[in-house]
Design a protein around this motif. Structure first.
Motif, short mmCIF file in Angstrom:
data_model
loop_
_atom_site.label_atom_id
_atom_site.label_comp_id
_atom_site.label_asym_id
_atom_site.label_seq_id
_atom_site.Cartn_x
_atom_site.Cartn_y
_atom_site.Cartn_z
N HIS A 72 28.73 -23.11 100.51
CA HIS A 72 29.47 -21.93 100.98
C HIS A 72 28.55 -20.73 100.91
CE1 HIS A 72 30.40 -20.76 96.66
NE2 HIS A 72 30.16 -19.57 97.18
N ARG A 76 29.76 -9.33 102.97
CA ARG A 76 30.61 -8.17 102.66
C ARG A 76 30.59 -7.22 103.86
NH1 ARG A 76 26.86 -7.88 97.33
NH2 ARG A 76 27.80 -9.65 96.23
N PHE A 131 32.93 -16.78 102.21
CA PHE A 131 33.78 -15.82 101.50
C PHE A 131 33.46 -14.45 102.08
CE2 PHE A 131 35.11 -13.08 98.05
CZ PHE A 131 36.25 -13.70 97.57
N ASN A 227 24.69 -12.99 101.27
CA ASN A 227 24.21 -12.63 99.92
C ASN A 227 24.02 -13.81 98.98
OD1 ASN A 227 26.65 -12.94 98.24
ND2 ASN A 227 27.45 -11.20 99.39
N HIS A 228 24.56 -14.98 99.31
CA HIS A 228 24.17 -16.22 98.64
C HIS A 228 24.66 -17.41 99.45
CE1 HIS A 228 28.25 -15.59 96.94
NE2 HIS A 228 28.31 -16.89 96.74
N GLN A 268 31.16 -22.92 88.39
CA GLN A 268 30.04 -22.27 89.08
C GLN A 268 29.07 -21.64 88.09
OE1 GLN A 268 32.27 -19.42 91.52
NE2 GLN A 268 31.75 -20.61 93.35
N GLU A 298 23.45 -19.59 93.61
CA GLU A 298 24.65 -20.07 92.92
C GLU A 298 24.78 -21.56 93.18
OE1 GLU A 298 29.10 -18.18 92.85
OE2 GLU A 298 28.55 -19.16 94.72
N PHE A 398 38.26 -20.61 96.36
CA PHE A 398 37.39 -19.86 95.45
C PHE A 398 38.14 -19.38 94.21
CE2 PHE A 398 35.44 -19.75 99.57
CZ PHE A 398 34.08 -19.77 99.32
C1 OOG Z 1 31.76 -12.45 96.57
C2 OOG Z 1 31.45 -13.75 95.92
C3 OOG Z 1 32.58 -14.77 95.91
C4 OOG Z 1 32.37 -17.13 94.94
O1 OOG Z 1 31.70 -18.19 94.90
O2 OOG Z 1 33.34 -16.93 94.20
C5 OOG Z 1 31.99 -16.11 95.94
C6 OOG Z 1 30.51 -11.61 96.73
O3 OOG Z 1 29.74 -11.46 95.77
O4 OOG Z 1 30.30 -11.12 97.84
O5 OOG Z 1 31.13 -16.42 96.71
#
Ligand code: OOG
Ligand code: NI
Length: 467
Positions: A72, A76, A131, A227-228, A268, A298, A398
């Protein structure tokens, strides 16, 4: 006549191509992600070798095939217009908004949904999820800064003209044409790449940063950089232990439930963001060099989806654990926290049959080939006699606020909240341009349709007498 549907690229195929392209891009942008992928793959291969039952279960649900491609990501956004157009892009790839997440309870000025496939077949084909958070400008307390943020966001366009045209044409035609698929994926990918040239001066960046680092990350750039990206592992403890040897230093504590025989929800862990070089325009043609730290790595291990009763028990036990030991940010009491988690969660049943019987988790039902079920029609009885096998339904959503959110609500730390959850969800959905699906309804429907199919199979076997 040619099959009409053949001229469109199926959403599942577009999503798989998009996920692969994102992974290749993130590997180039954040080298530690490539390291992590290799480690996760090695651990997954070891785990499958060591637990043949787990391998058989994943094979059965179709998850074995999707595992190495499974991940995933998170982005933002700054405005409702960005959010609603993003929804339209994702819809073409078979990704729909599921769930509403209020992150203000975790001290973050955003609310969010997750775009993901919904049907069992689509999840099997490719489960890529994004997300997607939206900034809540109303939570910027500094009035002048709020106006500046709105102004900067108003002026940017994160979507290219090419992408806007491709999306409009695809919507009008009823899908992305096969010959446009590559151009479509490339145009979507471009939205999420890193852009080192900021949208604002170094001085304005610092002002946003001091209000909240998330605000700076959202407002100051020309696009919503991914962002990840998070690969799925079958043994998060083994990955956590193996990370330092590869030069990756994870946070001390794995978030979520403890290690269990029957994994639940989501565990996680993350490692620190890298600092990336940024050019901040001075406004006179020159620029100031600086850095921005937002992107991280992550990993996650997924378990069974919980019913509302199961989730309530999970929340209560996590909150009790945290009342006993609050994990320190420096990791100094990580072992004590892990021990408390293990001890408190002993109360959460750890057998599939018990989780099913107590209505704590969601399952699909499969008639085994063992023998004739006789006249018995109660599913529960048939589960006990081994004629019906339970397969856990994987949690596809999530838990971003479970840790921080529960802590804060325990403390009653809710000042400054001027809107109720429902009002904010309705506002979010208005901006999104669609309601979000309720995750619980999605899991309950998967379970119910499997129940009905299994009951029909039992009936068929009983009437033909076949074994
Ligand atoms: C939201 C991250 C939410 C997760 O694994 O719970 C998420 C963010 O930092 O933009 O990716
Ligand atoms: Ni994540």
């Amino acid at each position: 006549m040619a099959d009409e549907t053949q001229k469109f690229a199926p959403g599942d195929a577009l999503r798989a191509a998009f996920s692969a392209a994102m992974s290749a891009m993130y590997r180039r942008e954040v080298p530690a992600y490539g390291e992590l992928l290799e480690l996760v793959q090695a651990v997954n291969a070891d785990t499958l070798g060591a637990y043949p039952e787990l391998k058989a279960q994943l094979e059965r649900t179709g998850e074995l095939d999707r595992l190495s491609a499974e991940r995933h990501g998170a982005i933002r956004l700054g405005t409702g217009e960005e959010l609603s157009f993003m929804r339209r892009i994702f819809a073409l790839m078979g990704m729909f908004p599921v769930g509403y997440y209020d992150l203000t309870v975790a001290g973050l000025p955003v609310h969010a949904t997750a775009f993901r496939p919904v049907s069992g077949d689509s999840l099997k084909a490719n489960s890529f999820r994004i997300f997607c958070s939206l900034l809540r400008l109303d939570l910027i307390s500094d009035e002048a800064l709020r106006v500046d943020a709105a102004d900067v966001l108003e002026k940017r366009d994160i979507f290219s003209d090419t992408l806007r045209t491709l999306v409009r044409e695809a919507e009008a035609a009823g899908g992305v044409q096969v010959e446009e698929a590559d151009a479509f994926i490339a145009a979507v990918l471009d939205v999420f790449r890193w852009r080192s040239e900021a949208n604002v001066s170094a001085e304005l960046y610092e002002r946003f940063l001091s209000q909240h680092r998330l605000i700076a990350d959202i407002v100051c750039f020309k696009g919503p950089h991914i962002n990840h990206l998070t690969p799925r592992t079958l043994d998060i403890d083994a990955v956590q232990t193996g990370m330092p040897a590869r030069g990756i230093n994870p946070k001390a504590v794995i978030e979520g439930p403890p290690r269990r025989t029957c994994p639940i929800l989501l565990r996680q862990t993350a490692f620190k963001a890298l600092s990336e070089a940024v050019d901040f325009p001075d406004g006179d043609g020159t620029s100031t060099a600086g850095v921005h730290t937002a992107r991280f790595g992550e990993i996650e291990q997924r378990g069974v989806a919980l019913t509302p009763a199961g989730r309530a028990l999970y929340d209560a036990l996590l909150s009790r654990t945290r009342a006993e030991v609050m994990p320190a940010p420096d990791g100094s009491n990580a072992a004590a926290y892990a021990a408390a988690l293990e001890k408190v969660f002993a109360e959460f049943p750890d057998r599939w049959a018990a989780l099913h019987k107590q209505g704590l988790a969601y399952f699909t039902y499969h008639l085994t080939s063992a023998a004739n079920p006789g006249k018995q029609t109660s599913l529960d009885a048939l589960i006990e006699t081994g004629h019906v096998e339970l397969i856990p339904i994987t949690y596809e959503d999530f838990l971003p606020v479970s840790a921080a959110g529960i802590f804060r609500s325990n403390l009653g730390d809710e000042q400054g909240e001027s809107f109720t959850g429902e009002e904010m969800q309705a506002a979010f959905e208005r901006l999104l341009g669609a309601p979000v699906l309720d995750p619980d309804t999605v899991y309950a429907e998967l379970q119910q349709s499997s129940r009905e199919a299994c009951q029909a199979a039992i009936h068929a076997r009983q009437t033909t007498g076949a074994t």
